[in-house]
Write an enzyme that holds these catalytic residues in place. Structure first.
Site, short mmCIF file in Angstrom:
data_model
loop_
_atom_site.label_atom_id
_atom_site.label_comp_id
_atom_site.label_asym_id
_atom_site.label_seq_id
_atom_site.Cartn_x
_atom_site.Cartn_y
_atom_site.Cartn_z
N SER A 10 1.30 -0.73 30.69
CA SER A 10 2.50 -0.77 31.51
C SER A 10 3.67 -1.26 30.68
O SER A 10 4.01 -0.66 29.67
CB SER A 10 2.26 -1.65 32.75
N GLU B 296 1.69 7.91 31.35
CA GLU B 296 1.39 7.54 32.73
C GLU B 296 2.56 6.72 33.24
O GLU B 296 3.43 6.32 32.48
CB GLU B 296 0.08 6.75 32.80
N HIS C 21 -2.26 2.88 35.59
CA HIS C 21 -2.25 2.12 36.84
C HIS C 21 -3.19 2.76 37.86
O HIS C 21 -2.75 3.32 38.86
CB HIS C 21 -0.84 2.07 37.41
#
EC number: 3.4.16.-
Length: 314
Positions: free
Chosen positions: A122, A219, A284
């Protein structure tokens, strides 16, 4: 097409052994104490010796989205990395904040400390980029110590554990449910992370100059389709995807339903003329796989596999 240096293979840190000391730091958002303690219990169950940075549970007085001040978050990361007794640094969670503190790190001192393992994803994408460009090290895009998905999912835990302790057992990475958006095979060096962060890193001192010949993992979470379109278009217009060897798409949790998101991804990526695999199971998502960045591998989009030439860690 703009020229750029091919993505190069990076130095692999050593694998962990029972009893290894691992430091948990919070370079981004604030960390709930109960989740931190649960994560530490998991690590102790792996026969690791986790230590916690002094500012992990801090809250910034003015900005509630930060785990303490930029200087304190940077100090925790640097102290952990430069401690010769620490074998790995695990990020507690993502959120936002890494970009605010990377320029405060003493990269010369961290380089002198030698290679060790970094784990996170992330917002930690900015650290993956910086560790590649400044330290030349393989890093692990994987679950974080206080992450909900990690704490509640056995597959995420076991895949990270195997990568850390027995990386030769996970040289073939397969989600089991991926499909080819564009079929084919490609070889290259893995890199990538959160799409929004990769776009935000453009023009910064730590961004890679090129993805040429690389296997790009993408992502994101909680983004509208038009924003994801904008990030991809920014990368395309900047020439950052020129010469990329292949693309792996992970999860798009809390984005629009995938049937509405997929046409945009196909529109932006299908024209690259390289294999693209979707739903590869990193990021995630429940049971997120650990993917090493900086290693040479072969992507088989039809089979839905990423096969590493060598184990992620020595």
């Amino acid at each position: 097409m703009r020229e750029g240096r091919p993505v190069r293979e990076l130095t692999r840190p050593a694998r962990l052994a029972p009893g290894a000391r691992v430091a948990v730091v919070a370079p981004s958002g604030p960390v709930p104490e109960e989740r931190l303690q649960a994560g530490l219990d998991v690590l102790r169950g792996w026969d690791l010796d986790p230590v916690v940075g002094p500012h992990v549970l801090d809250r910034h007085r003015a900005f509630a989205y930060l785990a303490g001040t930029d200087a304190d978050r940077a100090a925790d990361l640097q102290a952990a990395w430069c401690d010769p007794a620490v074998d790995a640094v695990l990020c507690a969670r993502g959120g936002y904040g890494v970009q605010r503190m990377t320029d405060l790190l003493d990269w010369e001192a961290m380089r002198a400390a030698g290679p060790k393992v970094l784990v996170g994803f992330s917002d930690i994408t900015a650290l993956h980029e910086a560790f590649a460009t400044r330290l030349g090290l393989v890093t692990l895009h994987g679950p974080m110590a206080a992450g909900i998905d990690f704490l509640k999912n056995a597959r995420a835990q076991e895949h990270l554990k195997a990568t850390l302790f027995a990386p030769e057992t996970v040289r073939v990475i397969a989600s089991g449910g991926s499909t080819p958006m564009v079929p084919g095979r490609a070889r290259g060096v893995t890199l990538g992370g959160c799409l929004a962060l990769l776009a935000a890193e453009l023009g910064t001192p730590h961004a890679r100059p090129s993805t040429r010949g690389g296997l790009l993992c993408l992502e994101d979470v909680g983004e509208e389709t038009y924003r994801l379109d904008r990030y991809l278009t920014q990368l395309l217009r900047a020439g950052r995807l020129d010469g990329v060897g292949g693309v792996l798409l992970g999860s798009w949790h809390e984005c629009e339903p995938y049937e509405r998101l997929r046409p945009m991804l196909a529109d932006r990526l299908g024209g690259l003329g390289v294999p693209v695999v979707e739903d590869f199971g990193f990021g995630h998502c429940e049971g997120a796989l650990t993917v090493p960045f900086g290693v040479t591998a072969e992507l088989d989009a039809d089979a839905g596999t990423l096969t590493l030439d060598r184990p992620a860690l020595r």
